[in-house]
Design an enzyme around this catalytic site. Structure first.
Site, PDB file in Angstrom:
ATOM      1  N   HIS A   9       1.012  -1.409   0.203  1.00  0.00           N
ATOM      2  CA  HIS A   9       0.276  -0.096   0.156  1.00  0.00           C
ATOM      3  C   HIS A   9       0.949   1.066  -0.025  1.00  0.00           C
ATOM      4  O   HIS A   9       0.576   2.263  -0.870  1.00  0.00           O
ATOM      5  CB  HIS A   9      -0.645  -0.072   1.876  1.00  0.00           C
ATOM      6  N   LEU A  72      -4.041  -7.020   2.753  1.00  0.00           N
ATOM      7  CA  LEU A  72      -4.724  -8.801   4.265  1.00  0.00           C
ATOM      8  C   LEU A  72      -6.022  -8.724   3.423  1.00  0.00           C
ATOM      9  O   LEU A  72      -6.553 -10.039   3.746  1.00  0.00           O
ATOM     10  CB  LEU A  72      -4.735  -7.797   5.195  1.00  0.00           C
ATOM     11  N   GLY A  75     -10.197  -6.054  -0.497  1.00  0.00           N
ATOM     12  CA  GLY A  75     -10.739  -4.617  -0.512  1.00  0.00           C
ATOM     13  C   GLY A  75     -10.339  -3.893  -1.818  1.00  0.00           C
ATOM     14  O   GLY A  75     -10.275  -3.663  -2.911  1.00  0.00           O
ATOM     15  N   VAL A  76     -11.004  -2.401  -1.879  1.00  0.00           N
ATOM     16  CA  VAL A  76     -11.303  -1.741  -3.784  1.00  0.00           C
ATOM     17  C   VAL A  76      -9.724  -1.960  -4.188  1.00  0.00           C
ATOM     18  O   VAL A  76      -9.327  -1.584  -4.947  1.00  0.00           O
ATOM     19  CB  VAL A  76     -11.848  -0.587  -2.812  1.00  0.00           C
ATOM     20  N   HIS A  77      -8.363  -1.524  -3.140  1.00  0.00           N
ATOM     21  CA  HIS A  77      -7.508  -1.900  -3.563  1.00  0.00           C
ATOM     22  C   HIS A  77      -7.070  -3.147  -4.555  1.00  0.00           C
ATOM     23  O   HIS A  77      -6.101  -2.877  -5.951  1.00  0.00           O
ATOM     24  CB  HIS A  77      -5.563  -1.288  -2.228  1.00  0.00           C
TER      25      HIS A  77
END
Lengths: 122, 122
Positions: A9, A72, A75-77
């Site tokens: 990230h 982990l 999600g949106v990423h």
């Protein structure tokens, strides 16, 4: 030439980004001729960004690039951002074969490892 | 009574938060009487929040609460946000003994597990 991009990230805290860089170096111990280089890249807050890292892969003469999302949960990423950036890069560098591996958090080993973390078992 | 709080970042994407909930349930397999309950909690975007989860621990009659940060690197959430929320909760619930374990990303096993992820080795 095969290059692995360890995509994290990225943090506003530089030490956190250095952890990812150290991890990419530590992964070399587990690299049995699978990848010629392992390069860290960041979605936000740090460089190289994903497009910058993919450009570097092209300059280095890579044929295959594996994007490994060090995240982990899905999600949106994972669902949108990383595939989007890879898709754009694929247009810019049509000679590269870029694949995205499963994300780290998909591993079955995590639950057991989390319990060890909670109990501080080395 | 000992309760483990699995603290994740939380996502705007509900499926991602459900993954964390599923993981907290899967951790029960690795729980050898260490914790009476394992409860997920989220820093952002999902509930229960850390204060809500700690309040629940108090209502359940917990004596010890272990906060397990499910984060990959020691960014601002690990260094500032989680300790801050735990400190505030400690003031509100002085009878709880709340400790924060090391964060997940500190585990030595991660580099090898990342290589398996990149190579899609089960």
């Amino acid at each position: 030439m095969n290059i692995l991009l360890l995509v994290a990230h990225g943090s506003r805290r530089e030490e956190s980004n250095l952890e990812v860089e150290a991890l990419s170096k530590k992964m070399i111990e587990y690299n049995i001729n699978n990848f010629d280089q392992i390069i860290p890249a960041f979605l936000e807050f740090a460089s190289p960004s994903i497009p910058e890292a993919i450009e570097k892969c092209s300059e280095l003469g890579a044929l295959n690039v594996t994007v490994l999302p060090y995240f982990l949960s899905a999600g949106v990423h994972i669902k949108r951002d990383i595939p989007g950036e890879v898709k754009n890069a694929s247009i810019d560098f049509p000679n590269l074969n870029i694949t995205i591996s499963n994300y780290f958090g998909s591993r079955d080993e995590i639950a057991g490892l989390l319990m060890k973390t909670a109990l501080d078992i080395k």
